[in-house]
Design an enzyme around this catalytic site. Sequence first.
Site, PDB file in Angstrom:
ATOM      1  N   CYS A  71     -27.026  -8.325  -6.063  1.00  0.00           N
ATOM      2  CA  CYS A  71     -26.143  -8.900  -5.043  1.00  0.00           C
ATOM      3  C   CYS A  71     -25.095  -7.917  -4.542  1.00  0.00           C
ATOM      4  O   CYS A  71     -24.402  -8.205  -3.563  1.00  0.00           O
ATOM      5  CB  CYS A  71     -25.472 -10.160  -5.559  1.00  0.00           C
ATOM      6  SG  CYS A  71     -26.624 -11.527  -5.710  1.00  0.00           S
TER       7      CYS A  71
ATOM      8  N   HIS B 105     -18.824 -11.574  -1.350  1.00  0.00           N
ATOM      9  CA  HIS B 105     -20.208 -12.007  -1.558  1.00  0.00           C
ATOM     10  C   HIS B 105     -20.257 -13.531  -1.691  1.00  0.00           C
ATOM     11  O   HIS B 105     -19.472 -14.126  -2.429  1.00  0.00           O
ATOM     12  CB  HIS B 105     -20.762 -11.333  -2.809  1.00  0.00           C
ATOM     13  CG  HIS B 105     -22.118 -11.824  -3.192  1.00  0.00           C
ATOM     14  ND1 HIS B 105     -23.173 -11.824  -2.304  1.00  0.00           N
ATOM     15  CD2 HIS B 105     -22.586 -12.337  -4.361  1.00  0.00           C
ATOM     16  CE1 HIS B 105     -24.240 -12.327  -2.918  1.00  0.00           C
ATOM     17  NE2 HIS B 105     -23.906 -12.640  -4.154  1.00  0.00           N
TER      18      HIS B 105
ATOM     19  N   ASN C  15     -26.721 -18.254  -1.012  1.00  0.00           N
ATOM     20  CA  ASN C  15     -26.596 -16.865  -1.476  1.00  0.00           C
ATOM     21  C   ASN C  15     -27.822 -16.074  -1.013  1.00  0.00           C
ATOM     22  O   ASN C  15     -28.916 -16.255  -1.541  1.00  0.00           O
ATOM     23  CB  ASN C  15     -26.491 -16.861  -3.009  1.00  0.00           C
ATOM     24  CG  ASN C  15     -26.350 -15.462  -3.580  1.00  0.00           C
ATOM     25  OD1 ASN C  15     -26.463 -14.467  -2.861  1.00  0.00           O
ATOM     26  ND2 ASN C  15     -26.119 -15.389  -4.878  1.00  0.00           N
TER      27      ASN C  15
END
Length: 331
Positions: A116, A256, A286
Amino acid sequence: MSKISAAITAVGAYVPDYVLTNQILETMVDTNDEWITTRTGIKERRILKEDGKGTSYLAIKAAKDLISKKGINPKDIELVIVATATPDMKAASTAAFTASEIGATNAFSFDMDAACSSFLYGMSVASTYIESGRYKNVLLIGADKMSSLINYKDRATCIIFGDGAGAVLFEPTTEDLGLKDEYLRSDGSGREFLQATYGGSQHAMTQDALENGGHYAFQEGRTVFKNAVFNMADATVKILEKNNLDKDNVDWLAAHQANKRIIDATAQRIELDEEKVMINIHKYGNTTSATLPLLLNDYESQLKKGDNIIFAAFGGGFNWGAIYLKWAYNS
Ligand code: UT7
Protein backbone atom coordinates in the site's frame (compact mmCIF):
# COMPACT_ATOMS: atom_id res chain seq x y z
CA MET A 1 22.79 27.18 -10.61
CA SER A 2 19.36 26.90 -8.91
CA LYS A 3 18.43 23.62 -7.33
CA ILE A 4 16.17 21.33 -9.41
CA SER A 5 13.06 20.08 -7.62
CA ALA A 6 10.50 17.56 -8.87
CA ALA A 7 6.99 18.95 -9.25
CA ILE A 8 3.75 17.17 -10.05
CA THR A 9 2.46 18.92 -13.18
CA ALA A 10 -0.50 16.72 -14.20
CA VAL A 11 -2.87 14.09 -12.84
CA GLY A 12 -5.07 11.40 -14.42
CA ALA A 13 -7.21 8.57 -13.12
CA TYR A 14 -9.43 5.63 -13.94
CA VAL A 15 -11.81 3.41 -11.99
CA PRO A 16 -13.84 0.55 -13.49
CA ASP A 17 -17.58 1.01 -14.04
CA TYR A 18 -18.82 -1.85 -11.85
CA VAL A 19 -19.83 -0.62 -8.37
CA LEU A 20 -19.73 -3.18 -5.56
CA THR A 21 -21.88 -1.65 -2.82
CA ASN A 22 -22.11 -2.65 0.85
CA GLN A 23 -25.65 -3.82 0.08
CA ILE A 24 -24.36 -6.25 -2.56
CA LEU A 25 -21.67 -7.49 -0.14
CA GLU A 26 -24.43 -8.21 2.40
CA THR A 27 -25.72 -10.85 -0.03
CA MET A 28 -22.25 -12.41 -0.43
CA VAL A 29 -20.84 -12.65 3.14
CA ASP A 30 -22.04 -12.26 6.73
CA THR A 31 -21.69 -8.48 7.00
CA ASN A 32 -23.83 -5.38 6.92
CA ASP A 33 -23.70 -1.80 5.68
CA GLU A 34 -23.73 -0.38 9.22
CA TRP A 35 -20.69 -2.42 10.33
CA ILE A 36 -18.68 -1.62 7.20
CA THR A 37 -19.55 2.08 7.33
CA THR A 38 -18.75 2.61 11.01
CA ARG A 39 -15.61 0.40 11.05
CA THR A 40 -14.10 1.52 7.74
CA GLY A 41 -15.97 4.48 6.20
CA ILE A 42 -16.44 2.51 2.97
CA LYS A 43 -19.79 2.53 1.15
CA GLU A 44 -18.77 1.13 -2.23
CA ARG A 45 -15.77 0.12 -4.32
CA ARG A 46 -15.08 -0.39 -8.04
CA ILE A 47 -14.27 -3.82 -9.48
CA LEU A 48 -12.73 -4.70 -12.86
CA LYS A 49 -14.99 -7.55 -13.89
CA GLU A 50 -13.95 -8.35 -17.44
CA ASP A 51 -11.95 -11.55 -17.88
CA GLY A 52 -8.42 -11.19 -19.19
CA LYS A 53 -7.99 -7.58 -18.07
CA GLY A 54 -5.33 -6.95 -15.45
CA THR A 55 -3.70 -4.04 -13.66
CA SER A 56 -2.20 -2.76 -16.92
CA TYR A 57 -5.72 -2.10 -18.22
CA LEU A 58 -6.32 0.28 -15.30
CA ALA A 59 -2.84 1.81 -15.57
CA ILE A 60 -3.19 2.46 -19.32
CA LYS A 61 -6.58 4.17 -18.85
CA ALA A 62 -5.23 6.43 -16.06
CA ALA A 63 -2.12 7.31 -18.10
CA LYS A 64 -4.20 8.08 -21.20
CA ASP A 65 -6.45 10.33 -19.10
CA LEU A 66 -3.38 12.28 -17.94
CA ILE A 67 -1.91 12.46 -21.44
CA SER A 68 -5.09 13.88 -22.94
CA LYS A 69 -5.68 16.35 -20.08
CA LYS A 70 -2.09 17.64 -20.19
CA GLY A 71 -1.86 17.47 -23.99
CA ILE A 72 1.58 15.86 -24.03
CA ASN A 73 3.12 13.68 -26.72
CA PRO A 74 3.65 10.20 -25.19
CA LYS A 75 6.86 9.91 -27.22
CA ASP A 76 8.33 12.63 -25.00
CA ILE A 77 7.87 10.57 -21.82
CA GLU A 78 11.26 9.37 -20.56
CA LEU A 79 10.37 6.98 -17.73
CA VAL A 80 7.20 5.09 -16.80
CA ILE A 81 6.96 3.62 -13.29
CA VAL A 82 4.00 1.41 -12.41
CA ALA A 83 3.60 1.21 -8.64
CA THR A 84 1.57 -1.93 -7.97
CA ALA A 85 1.12 -4.90 -5.68
CA THR A 86 -0.82 -6.79 -8.38
CA PRO A 87 1.28 -6.90 -11.56
CA ASP A 88 -0.34 -8.47 -14.62
CA MET A 89 1.96 -11.47 -14.42
CA LYS A 90 5.29 -12.64 -13.07
CA ALA A 91 8.56 -11.97 -14.90
CA ALA A 92 7.02 -9.73 -17.60
CA SER A 93 6.93 -6.10 -16.41
CA THR A 94 3.49 -4.46 -16.29
CA ALA A 95 5.16 -1.08 -16.80
CA ALA A 96 6.82 -2.14 -20.09
CA PHE A 97 3.45 -3.22 -21.50
CA THR A 98 1.75 -0.07 -20.19
CA ALA A 99 4.44 2.20 -21.69
CA SER A 100 4.12 0.55 -25.11
CA GLU A 101 0.32 0.70 -25.07
CA ILE A 102 0.26 4.43 -24.31
CA GLY A 103 2.83 5.13 -27.02
CA ALA A 104 5.71 5.99 -24.66
CA THR A 105 8.09 4.32 -27.08
CA ASN A 106 11.13 6.36 -26.05
CA ALA A 107 10.76 5.58 -22.35
CA PHE A 108 12.29 2.95 -20.12
CA SER A 109 9.97 1.50 -17.53
CA PHE A 110 9.75 -0.67 -14.46
CA ASP A 111 7.32 -1.87 -11.78
CA MET A 112 7.78 -1.20 -8.12
CA ASP A 113 6.02 -2.83 -5.19
CA ALA A 114 5.87 -1.63 -1.62
CA ALA A 115 2.28 -2.88 -1.08
CA CYS A 116 0.00 0.00 0.00
CA SER A 117 3.01 2.34 0.15
CA SER A 118 3.99 1.66 -3.48
CA PHE A 119 2.85 5.05 -4.77
CA LEU A 120 4.39 6.94 -1.84
CA TYR A 121 7.74 5.21 -2.40
CA GLY A 122 7.24 5.76 -6.15
CA MET A 123 7.02 9.52 -5.53
CA SER A 124 10.42 9.32 -3.85
CA VAL A 125 11.93 7.35 -6.75
CA ALA A 126 10.36 9.44 -9.53
CA SER A 127 11.43 12.72 -7.94
CA THR A 128 15.00 11.50 -7.43
CA TYR A 129 15.34 10.81 -11.18
CA ILE A 130 14.13 14.37 -11.88
CA GLU A 131 16.35 15.97 -9.20
CA SER A 132 19.38 14.18 -10.70
CA GLY A 133 18.97 16.40 -13.77
CA ARG A 134 19.16 13.41 -16.12
CA TYR A 135 15.42 13.16 -16.89
CA LYS A 136 12.91 15.83 -17.82
CA ASN A 137 9.77 13.89 -16.99
CA VAL A 138 8.64 10.73 -15.22
CA LEU A 139 5.16 9.24 -15.43
CA LEU A 140 4.30 7.57 -12.12
CA ILE A 141 1.20 5.37 -12.16
CA GLY A 142 -0.34 3.75 -9.07
CA ALA A 143 -2.59 0.88 -10.16
CA ASP A 144 -4.02 -2.20 -8.52
CA LYS A 145 -6.56 -4.84 -9.39
CA MET A 146 -7.00 -5.89 -5.76
CA SER A 147 -10.03 -8.01 -6.68
CA SER A 148 -7.54 -10.49 -8.21
CA LEU A 149 -6.27 -11.25 -4.67
CA ILE A 150 -9.56 -11.25 -2.83
CA ASN A 151 -11.61 -14.15 -1.60
CA TYR A 152 -15.18 -12.87 -1.77
CA LYS A 153 -16.14 -15.34 0.96
CA ASP A 154 -13.69 -13.74 3.47
CA ARG A 155 -15.43 -10.80 5.15
CA ALA A 156 -12.16 -9.70 6.77
CA THR A 157 -10.78 -8.59 3.40
CA CYS A 158 -13.50 -8.45 0.75
CA ILE A 159 -15.22 -5.44 2.28
CA ILE A 160 -12.08 -3.31 2.20
CA PHE A 161 -10.43 -3.51 -1.20
CA GLY A 162 -11.27 -2.13 -4.63
CA ASP A 163 -9.68 -1.66 -8.06
CA GLY A 164 -8.41 1.57 -9.60
CA ALA A 165 -5.53 3.59 -10.96
CA GLY A 166 -4.13 7.10 -10.87
CA ALA A 167 -1.20 8.74 -12.62
CA VAL A 168 0.96 11.80 -12.05
CA LEU A 169 3.64 13.47 -14.15
CA PHE A 170 6.82 14.70 -12.44
CA GLU A 171 8.78 17.49 -14.13
CA PRO A 172 11.67 19.70 -13.01
CA THR A 173 11.19 23.13 -11.50
CA THR A 174 13.57 25.69 -10.05
CA GLU A 175 10.71 27.41 -8.20
CA ASP A 176 10.11 26.72 -4.52
CA LEU A 177 7.64 23.90 -5.40
CA GLY A 178 7.49 20.11 -5.69
CA LEU A 179 8.73 17.36 -3.43
CA LYS A 180 10.47 18.93 -0.44
CA ASP A 181 11.16 16.08 1.98
CA GLU A 182 10.38 12.49 2.87
CA TYR A 183 10.42 10.11 5.83
CA LEU A 184 10.18 6.46 4.70
CA ARG A 185 10.52 3.30 6.78
CA SER A 186 10.10 -0.52 6.60
CA ASP A 187 9.78 -3.35 9.13
CA GLY A 188 9.76 -6.86 7.66
CA SER A 189 8.63 -8.43 10.92
CA GLY A 190 5.15 -7.29 9.90
CA ARG A 191 4.80 -9.44 6.82
CA GLU A 192 3.04 -12.31 8.58
CA PHE A 193 0.04 -10.05 9.25
CA LEU A 194 -0.75 -9.10 5.65
CA GLN A 195 0.23 -11.26 2.71
CA ALA A 196 -0.84 -13.54 -0.15
CA THR A 197 1.28 -16.53 0.79
CA TYR A 198 1.30 -18.82 -2.25
CA GLY A 199 2.31 -18.28 -5.85
CA GLY A 200 5.51 -16.35 -5.15
CA SER A 201 9.06 -17.73 -5.07
CA GLN A 202 8.92 -18.88 -1.44
CA HIS A 203 5.80 -21.00 -1.60
CA ALA A 204 4.92 -22.50 -4.97
CA MET A 205 1.27 -22.75 -5.91
CA THR A 206 0.14 -26.31 -5.29
CA GLN A 207 -3.23 -27.93 -5.76
CA ASP A 208 -3.63 -28.02 -1.96
CA ALA A 209 -2.70 -24.37 -1.56
CA LEU A 210 -5.14 -23.39 -4.28
CA GLU A 211 -7.96 -25.39 -2.72
CA ASN A 212 -7.24 -23.71 0.64
CA GLY A 213 -7.24 -20.22 -0.85
CA GLY A 214 -3.49 -19.68 -0.32
CA HIS A 215 -3.37 -17.37 -3.33
CA TYR A 216 -5.75 -14.89 -1.69
CA ALA A 217 -4.70 -11.96 0.50
CA PHE A 218 -4.82 -12.73 4.20
CA GLN A 219 -4.92 -9.93 6.77
CA GLU A 220 -4.90 -9.92 10.56
CA GLY A 221 -6.82 -6.67 10.59
CA ARG A 222 -6.38 -5.63 14.21
CA THR A 223 -2.57 -5.88 14.20
CA VAL A 224 -2.30 -4.09 10.86
CA PHE A 225 -4.71 -1.44 12.11
CA LYS A 226 -2.67 -0.75 15.27
CA ASN A 227 0.59 -0.52 13.35
CA ALA A 228 -1.00 1.67 10.67
CA VAL A 229 -2.44 4.12 13.19
CA PHE A 230 0.83 4.43 15.10
CA ASN A 231 3.22 4.60 12.16
CA MET A 232 1.24 6.80 9.77
CA ALA A 233 0.66 9.36 12.51
CA ASP A 234 4.28 9.11 13.67
CA ALA A 235 5.65 9.61 10.13
CA THR A 236 3.33 12.58 9.65
CA VAL A 237 4.50 14.21 12.88
CA LYS A 238 8.16 13.58 11.94
CA ILE A 239 7.83 15.18 8.48
CA LEU A 240 6.09 18.22 10.00
CA GLU A 241 8.77 18.63 12.69
CA LYS A 242 11.62 18.24 10.18
CA ASN A 243 10.16 21.01 8.05
CA ASN A 244 8.93 23.37 10.79
CA LEU A 245 5.33 22.89 9.71
CA ASP A 246 2.23 22.78 11.86
CA LYS A 247 -1.53 22.43 11.38
CA ASP A 248 -1.82 26.06 10.28
CA ASN A 249 0.59 25.84 7.34
CA VAL A 250 -0.44 22.37 6.15
CA ASP A 251 -3.11 22.84 3.47
CA TRP A 252 -3.93 19.18 2.80
CA LEU A 253 -3.41 15.70 4.20
CA ALA A 254 -3.45 13.03 1.47
CA ALA A 255 -3.39 9.82 3.48
CA HIS A 256 -3.61 6.26 2.18
CA GLN A 257 -7.30 5.28 2.15
CA ALA A 258 -7.30 1.98 4.06
CA ASN A 259 -9.71 2.82 6.85
CA LYS A 260 -11.38 6.14 7.68
CA ARG A 261 -10.50 5.59 11.35
CA ILE A 262 -6.77 5.41 10.49
CA ILE A 263 -7.02 8.62 8.45
CA ASP A 264 -8.91 10.39 11.25
CA ALA A 265 -6.34 9.27 13.84
CA THR A 266 -3.51 10.69 11.70
CA ALA A 267 -5.33 14.00 11.20
CA GLN A 268 -6.18 14.24 14.92
CA ARG A 269 -2.56 13.59 15.91
CA ILE A 270 -1.55 16.80 14.09
CA GLU A 271 -4.81 18.56 15.05
CA LEU A 272 -5.68 19.17 11.40
CA ASP A 273 -9.10 20.59 10.52
CA GLU A 274 -11.41 18.07 8.88
CA GLU A 275 -11.80 20.12 5.69
CA LYS A 276 -8.06 19.80 4.99
CA VAL A 277 -8.24 15.99 4.97
CA MET A 278 -8.70 14.46 1.50
CA ILE A 279 -11.22 11.63 1.58
CA ASN A 280 -12.60 9.29 -1.09
CA ILE A 281 -12.52 5.95 0.74
CA HIS A 282 -16.34 5.95 0.83
CA LYS A 283 -16.52 5.50 -2.96
CA TYR A 284 -13.41 3.47 -3.82
CA GLY A 285 -12.38 1.53 -0.68
CA ASN A 286 -8.71 0.63 -0.41
CA THR A 287 -7.22 0.58 -3.92
CA THR A 288 -3.67 -0.01 -2.53
CA SER A 289 -1.26 1.81 -4.90
CA ALA A 290 -4.01 3.94 -6.41
CA THR A 291 -5.40 5.70 -3.31
CA LEU A 292 -3.03 8.69 -3.30
CA PRO A 293 -3.26 9.60 -7.02
CA LEU A 294 -7.04 9.03 -6.95
CA LEU A 295 -7.20 11.58 -4.12
CA LEU A 296 -5.17 14.07 -6.16
CA ASN A 297 -7.46 13.53 -9.12
CA ASP A 298 -10.61 14.08 -7.03
CA TYR A 299 -9.23 17.19 -5.31
CA GLU A 300 -7.25 18.64 -8.24
CA SER A 301 -9.68 21.51 -8.86
CA GLN A 302 -9.34 22.65 -5.21
CA LEU A 303 -5.53 22.58 -5.10
CA LYS A 304 -3.64 25.85 -5.48
CA LYS A 305 -0.08 26.55 -6.54
CA GLY A 306 2.07 26.60 -3.39
CA ASP A 307 -0.30 24.48 -1.25
CA ASN A 308 1.56 22.36 1.30
CA ILE A 309 0.43 18.74 0.98
CA ILE A 310 1.45 15.98 3.38
CA PHE A 311 1.20 12.47 1.89
CA ALA A 312 1.19 9.49 4.27
CA ALA A 313 0.82 5.75 3.75
CA PHE A 314 1.14 2.43 5.50
CA GLY A 315 1.03 -1.06 4.00
CA GLY A 316 1.99 -4.70 3.96
CA GLY A 317 5.60 -5.53 4.59
CA PHE A 318 5.34 -3.36 6.68
CA ASN A 319 6.23 -0.23 4.66
CA TRP A 320 5.20 3.30 5.61
CA GLY A 321 6.14 6.93 5.55
CA ALA A 322 5.24 10.53 4.78
CA ILE A 323 6.18 13.01 2.06
CA TYR A 324 5.96 16.80 2.04
CA LEU A 325 5.18 18.30 -1.39
CA LYS A 326 4.32 21.83 -2.53
CA TRP A 327 1.63 21.76 -5.23
CA ALA A 328 2.83 23.32 -8.48
CA TYR A 329 -0.20 24.54 -10.44
CA ASN A 330 -3.70 25.96 -10.42
CA SER A 331 -6.11 23.96 -12.57
O1 UT7 B 1 -3.88 -0.83 3.35
C1 UT7 B 1 -3.01 -1.75 3.94
C2 UT7 B 1 -3.13 -1.74 5.37
N1 UT7 B 1 -4.43 -2.23 5.79
C3 UT7 B 1 -5.07 -1.59 6.71
O2 UT7 B 1 -4.63 -0.54 7.14
C4 UT7 B 1 -6.31 -2.23 7.29
C5 UT7 B 1 -6.20 -2.22 8.79
N2 UT7 B 1 -7.29 -2.90 9.45
C6 UT7 B 1 -8.56 -2.48 9.46
O3 UT7 B 1 -8.91 -1.55 8.77
C7 UT7 B 1 -9.54 -3.16 10.41
O4 UT7 B 1 -8.82 -3.98 11.29
C8 UT7 B 1 -10.64 -3.99 9.69
C9 UT7 B 1 -11.60 -3.07 8.96
C10 UT7 B 1 -10.01 -4.99 8.74
C11 UT7 B 1 -11.45 -4.75 10.75
O5 UT7 B 1 -11.99 -3.83 11.68
P1 UT7 B 1 -11.79 -4.06 13.25
O6 UT7 B 1 -12.47 -2.96 13.92
O7 UT7 B 1 -10.31 -4.21 13.51
O8 UT7 B 1 -12.56 -5.41 13.48
P2 UT7 B 1 -12.05 -6.75 14.15
O9 UT7 B 1 -11.28 -7.55 13.18
O10 UT7 B 1 -11.43 -6.43 15.48
O11 UT7 B 1 -13.43 -7.46 14.42
C12 UT7 B 1 -14.39 -6.93 15.34
C13 UT7 B 1 -15.66 -7.78 15.26
C14 UT7 B 1 -15.37 -9.27 15.34
O12 UT7 B 1 -16.47 -9.88 16.03
P3 UT7 B 1 -16.34 -10.24 17.59
O13 UT7 B 1 -15.18 -11.19 17.69
O14 UT7 B 1 -16.09 -8.95 18.29
O15 UT7 B 1 -17.67 -10.86 17.89
C15 UT7 B 1 -15.36 -9.73 13.92
O16 UT7 B 1 -15.70 -11.07 13.77
O17 UT7 B 1 -16.29 -7.57 14.00
C16 UT7 B 1 -16.44 -8.83 13.31
N3 UT7 B 1 -16.24 -8.59 11.89
C17 UT7 B 1 -17.22 -8.26 11.05
N4 UT7 B 1 -18.53 -8.10 11.24
C18 UT7 B 1 -19.28 -7.74 10.16
C19 UT7 B 1 -15.08 -8.63 11.20
N5 UT7 B 1 -15.30 -8.33 9.92
C20 UT7 B 1 -16.62 -8.11 9.79
C21 UT7 B 1 -17.44 -7.74 8.71
N6 UT7 B 1 -18.75 -7.56 8.95
N7 UT7 B 1 -16.96 -7.54 7.47
